[in-house]
Design an enzyme around this catalytic site. Sequence first.
Site, PDB file in Angstrom:
ATOM      1  N   ARG A  96     138.469  21.564  30.330  1.00  0.00           N
ATOM      2  CA  ARG A  96     138.842  22.509  31.401  1.00  0.00           C
ATOM      3  C   ARG A  96     138.162  22.142  32.712  1.00  0.00           C
ATOM      4  O   ARG A  96     138.765  22.245  33.790  1.00  0.00           O
ATOM      5  CB  ARG A  96     138.465  23.935  30.974  1.00  0.00           C
ATOM      6  N   GLY A 136     131.979  17.281  46.040  1.00  0.00           N
ATOM      7  CA  GLY A 136     130.546  17.173  46.258  1.00  0.00           C
ATOM      8  C   GLY A 136     130.000  18.251  47.165  1.00  0.00           C
ATOM      9  O   GLY A 136     130.145  18.161  48.394  1.00  0.00           O
ATOM     10  N   GLY A 143     121.027  24.191  45.498  1.00  0.00           N
ATOM     11  CA  GLY A 143     122.047  24.674  44.587  1.00  0.00           C
ATOM     12  C   GLY A 143     122.747  25.900  45.138  1.00  0.00           C
ATOM     13  O   GLY A 143     123.801  25.806  45.750  1.00  0.00           O
ATOM     14  N   THR A 170     131.186  16.717  38.456  1.00  0.00           N
ATOM     15  CA  THR A 170     132.164  16.401  37.423  1.00  0.00           C
ATOM     16  C   THR A 170     133.186  15.397  37.964  1.00  0.00           C
ATOM     17  O   THR A 170     133.639  15.509  39.099  1.00  0.00           O
ATOM     18  CB  THR A 170     132.885  17.677  36.968  1.00  0.00           C
ATOM     19  N   GLU A 369     129.064  26.913  39.774  1.00  0.00           N
ATOM     20  CA  GLU A 369     129.973  27.695  40.620  1.00  0.00           C
ATOM     21  C   GLU A 369     129.535  29.153  40.744  1.00  0.00           C
ATOM     22  O   GLU A 369     130.340  30.073  40.743  1.00  0.00           O
ATOM     23  CB  GLU A 369     131.412  27.574  40.110  1.00  0.00           C
ATOM     24  N   PHE A 389     120.418  38.929  49.817  1.00  0.00           N
ATOM     25  CA  PHE A 389     120.294  37.480  49.723  1.00  0.00           C
ATOM     26  C   PHE A 389     119.109  36.960  50.529  1.00  0.00           C
ATOM     27  O   PHE A 389     118.508  35.953  50.185  1.00  0.00           O
ATOM     28  CB  PHE A 389     121.586  36.795  50.228  1.00  0.00           C
TER      29      PHE A 389
END
Length: 390
Positions: A96, A136, A143, A170, A369, A389
């Site tokens: 996937r 990318g 991160g 990936t 993600e 945040f």
Amino acid sequence: MSPFLPTDPLGLDELLTDEDRAVRDTVRGWAADRVLPHIAEWYENGELPGIRDLARELGSIGALGMSLTGYGCAGASAVQYGLACLELEAADSGIRSLVSVQGSLAMYAIWKYGSEEQKQRWLPGMAAGELIGCFGLTEPDVGSDPAAMRTYAKRDGTDWVLTGRKMWITNGSVAAVAVVWAQTDEGIRGFAVPTDSAGFSAPDIKHKWSLRASVTSELVMDDVRLPADAVLPGVTGLKGPLGCLSHARYGIIWGSMGAARASFESALDYARTREQFGKPIGGFQLTQAKLADMALELHKGILLAHHLGRRMDAGTLRPEQISFGKLNNVREAIEICRTARTVLGANGISLEYPVMRHATNLESVLTYEGTVEMHQLVLGKALTGLDAFR
């Protein structure tokens, strides 16, 4: 009255159209034929052999960039794309991920933000699986805060010169094109980078204990010179990559339920046949409680995915709702896998069964993600109106 089906206790199949079922069944059949007979060996060996052949086959069934329109893409609905993700991840998260990164990240970025020339150059080959793409954004030291990325592109005459590193990519070492996001004097910009460019390399990341049947690489850009038309003209700023991530996270909402379904069904089959104390363990109260709880969370998650898919098809799906789905479904999928493992006992750690493989894969899916913490804060901000945040 319709019978009660252990595989579909809520009758969710009734929500699907004939076309939806045809898409689902096509992808399920491909995965059963091409992935399931080999996936335990690929996982154990930490490889995905024949990835280019797999990509071409996925292209032939319309699974690459399937919710995009034009340029050889299938133009499928969001629900149909979600069903495909569920079936692919029921085989393995790595498969996937191959499809998700290709279609929802690399292809989507070019389709949404690229020039017509970029679309014509890359998208038809990517839709067919003849060209593989990667995306990318994440860096070795950056991160969850992509605004702090260090990869930089500077103008040199009419060219751009790109320098930096991206991590956990990936498809990186097999990609023909890398969509790379970089700081510039104008803000964050995206670039369609041919991977045969001088100064570009993509060494594979080894020694993974999750997503082992997946190509994962580092991208290294050492003064990669790009022509002016390599930049994606349609967006400046973080809204570009974050828009792509929203599209990809939607697929994870469905995909994680595929891993959960495979683990639940493995536990259910095992409970019906494995005997202890003179009868199948499925006849004991504690095992039935586990199966009931797993079924509840699995099918609630699928129902949530379906609801969000309908909202995406209607153009009303918000990023906060994607966070809602990604946070809930991946977290519950891991719990289903862990519970399924207890039903299988010691056999649960064997690659003869899919449960431990799915559980370890989902540890990556939980993080990439958008980590649990980031999605919690997205929802916290939406609920309170206060930004935690910073």
